[in-house]
Design an enzyme around this catalytic site. Sequence first.
Site, PDB file in Angstrom:
ATOM      1  N   HIS A 102       0.880  -1.179   0.000  1.00  0.00           N
ATOM      2  CA  HIS A 102       0.000   0.000   0.000  1.00  0.00           C
ATOM      3  C   HIS A 102       0.915   1.227   0.000  1.00  0.00           C
ATOM      4  O   HIS A 102       1.980   1.198   0.632  1.00  0.00           O
ATOM      5  CB  HIS A 102      -0.835   0.125   1.277  1.00  0.00           C
ATOM      6  CG  HIS A 102      -1.831  -0.964   1.519  1.00  0.00           C
ATOM      7  ND1 HIS A 102      -1.511  -2.099   2.207  1.00  0.00           N
ATOM      8  CD2 HIS A 102      -3.142  -1.062   1.206  1.00  0.00           C
ATOM      9  CE1 HIS A 102      -2.595  -2.866   2.297  1.00  0.00           C
ATOM     10  NE2 HIS A 102      -3.595  -2.266   1.696  1.00  0.00           N
ATOM     11  N   ASP A 105       2.281   2.056   3.318  1.00  0.00           N
ATOM     12  CA  ASP A 105       3.163   1.067   3.961  1.00  0.00           C
ATOM     13  C   ASP A 105       4.613   1.468   3.731  1.00  0.00           C
ATOM     14  O   ASP A 105       5.467   1.286   4.601  1.00  0.00           O
ATOM     15  CB  ASP A 105       3.030  -0.324   3.322  1.00  0.00           C
ATOM     16  CG  ASP A 105       1.664  -0.932   3.449  1.00  0.00           C
ATOM     17  OD1 ASP A 105       0.945  -0.583   4.395  1.00  0.00           O
ATOM     18  OD2 ASP A 105       1.326  -1.773   2.585  1.00  0.00           O
TER      19      ASP A 105
END
Length: 441
Positions: A102, A105
Amino acid sequence: MTEFFDGVDSIRYAGPGSDDPLSFRWYDADRVVLGRTMAEQLRFATCYWHSFNWNGFDIFGDGTLDRPWLAPGADPMAAADAKMDAAFEFFTKLGVPFWCFHDFDIAPEGATFAESSANLERMVERAAELQAQTGVELLWGTAKLFGNPRYMAGAATNPDPEVFAYAAGQVARCMDATHRLGGHNYVLWGGREGYETLLNTHIGRELDQLGRFLAMVVEHKHAIGFTGTILIEPKPFEPTKHQYDYDVAAVWAFLQKYDLADEIKVNIEVNHATLAGHDFAHEIAVAVEAGIFGSIDANAGDDRLGWDVDRFPVSVEQMTLGMLEILRGGGFTTGGLNFDAKLRRQSIARDDLFHAHIGGMDTMARALLAAASIIEAGELDAIRDARYAGWDTPFGRDLLDGKVSLAALHERAATAGEPVGVSGRQELLENLVARHIERAR
Ligand code: XLS
Ligand code: NI
Ligand code: NI
């Protein structure tokens, strides 16, 4: 460079007789199965979020895992660098060909959109360098459209068009990042695209919003020349009470209604299938029939727990039935097997992350061998085909071709006699699957 996983060397294939817990017993990357290597058939990926961006916290307790870059007070960009170094060290030692992330992340979300963009740009350049150095490729990227409070009522399905617009900007940015990193797919999981109560929800409006949002995603894909596949990841609920991408069948109907079925496929997660009340294999079979099978989030639920526990897969039988449907559908094209799975929060030794992935990869490799053996032997498909033999007679074909009316069949029923039926042979077939699982080497 100092290593984070310094107690572990590269994981090698050592064969089913190996007692070394840090070796593969079944996953032999170069071994050819049904015309492709195991690495090509399975296309394993490690996910960034559970493995590197989660410290073991749950709703009742704080982090337990040894993830120094997540410590409070760490400089966010230095921490992002340390996290990425450890992640690529892990991918390379494990020998996993792909990773998934993501946007937030890999890069911290900034105070403004522009700051987030700068953070992401910097980390994408770092990831591009590490990919080039290691040969690890990106299976897919995705935007985190469910963490920030602005998304509490969804992103595309938010009642406020300002949130829709912000989310669209975030997705464009993350698609560009995925494209820059040569991603093979781009995923949209509708984490909060659903509702908590119908009392305040207009389903029709929200579905139209989601349809428009996804059409823009497809337009953007073509505008930037991204050749990967756009994937929707179905999930019935959690975090919201009801999510619109409930299961593969719901997504298929949605894609047809909004004229997106040629452009978007599905990323099927095992634990999401079971939450929707389906077998994992069912979701794959439905997607293959619909022509929208894309990729897999490999994990496992818990027989007693009704939420997304994201365990690493351990059931060879469950995965064999899934692999069988994948192989029947022709195998992966751009997709792969992403371990959307996390450690239990008591697994606090650094090498536990290796044991988790080794077990998952060996389970999937055994499942591949068993499923390939079932397909090569051909008995199962022969029994399945024989079951439908009546439909291949001239009478059966006329029925399907619309050459016979209900009235004609009324007349026929009076004289044709009682249909005999065909044995379903379920127990025989279950024994056959068991035999292939036992013997596949
Ligand atoms: C959550 C989802 C999520 C997606 C990516 O349940 O599985 O992890 O795979 O956003
Ligand atoms: Ni997932
Ligand atoms: Ni999930």
